[in-house]
Design an enzyme around this catalytic site. Structure first.
Site, PDB file in Angstrom:
ATOM      1  N   HIS A  76     -66.390 -35.936  -5.621  1.00 16.63           N
ATOM      2  CA  HIS A  76     -67.174 -37.091  -5.061  1.00 16.63           C
ATOM      3  C   HIS A  76     -65.933 -38.059  -4.775  1.00 16.63           C
ATOM      4  CE1 HIS A  76     -70.058 -40.152  -4.722  1.00 16.63           C
ATOM      5  NE2 HIS A  76     -69.161 -41.132  -5.149  1.00 16.63           N
ATOM      6  N   GLU A  77     -64.895 -38.122  -5.680  1.00 18.39           N
ATOM      7  CA  GLU A  77     -63.936 -39.352  -5.256  1.00 18.39           C
ATOM      8  C   GLU A  77     -62.848 -39.003  -4.496  1.00 18.39           C
ATOM      9  OE1 GLU A  77     -64.411 -42.216  -6.430  1.00 18.39           O
ATOM     10  OE2 GLU A  77     -65.902 -41.789  -7.813  1.00 18.39           O
ATOM     11  N   HIS A  80     -64.052 -39.787  -0.924  1.00 19.20           N
ATOM     12  CA  HIS A  80     -63.759 -41.235  -0.598  1.00 19.20           C
ATOM     13  C   HIS A  80     -62.316 -41.138   0.036  1.00 19.20           C
ATOM     14  CE1 HIS A  80     -67.096 -43.102  -1.691  1.00 19.20           C
ATOM     15  NE2 HIS A  80     -67.399 -42.863  -3.176  1.00 19.20           N
TER      16      HIS A  80
END
Length: 126
Positions: A76-77, A80
């Site tokens: 998820h990170e 980003h």
């Protein structure tokens, strides 16, 4: 080189307690030199800050294993981070995750799906 992603994944005292992506320097188009021609790009730099491993210290030669939830969080990170690194804008205040709120989570949610794909997990687990 398209950008830099710094990883700070292990827990330690007084560290930010959550998983997060921090922009150190935004990527943007630059006008370097005379004549008004675009001749460069400011290279983005981001940091992924997480606390994986439940506080257990890694020793030399030990395996670095993440739980499935930690893999999902990392991906998820990373979504980003890739959004920030691959962004190509003229103005840095519009770069990467500095976009419309309904778009900011799209790359990170897309990357989360790799945590549920056996082929992707096999590839990234070596």
């Amino acid at each position: 080189e398209i950008g830099t992603v710094y990883l700070d994944l292990s827990p330690r005292p007084h560290k930010f307690p959550h998983a997060a992506h921090f922009v150190i320097r935004c990527g943007r188009q630059c006008n370097r030199g005379g004549g008004g021609s675009d001749s460069g790009r400011q290279q983005p730099a981001v940091a992924l800050v997480c606390n994986f491993g439940g506080g257990q210290q890694m020793t030399s030669g030990s395996s670095a294993l993440l739980s499935h939830s930690e893999v999902e969080t990392f991906l998820h990170e990373l979504g980003h981070a890739m959004h920030s690194v691959l962004s190509d804008t003229q103005y840095q205040h519009l770069s990467g995750t500095r976009c419309a709120m309904d778009l900011v989570e799209v790359p990170s949610h897309l990357f989360e799906y790799f945590a549920w794909d056996p082929g992707a997990l096999s590839l990234i687990s070596g």
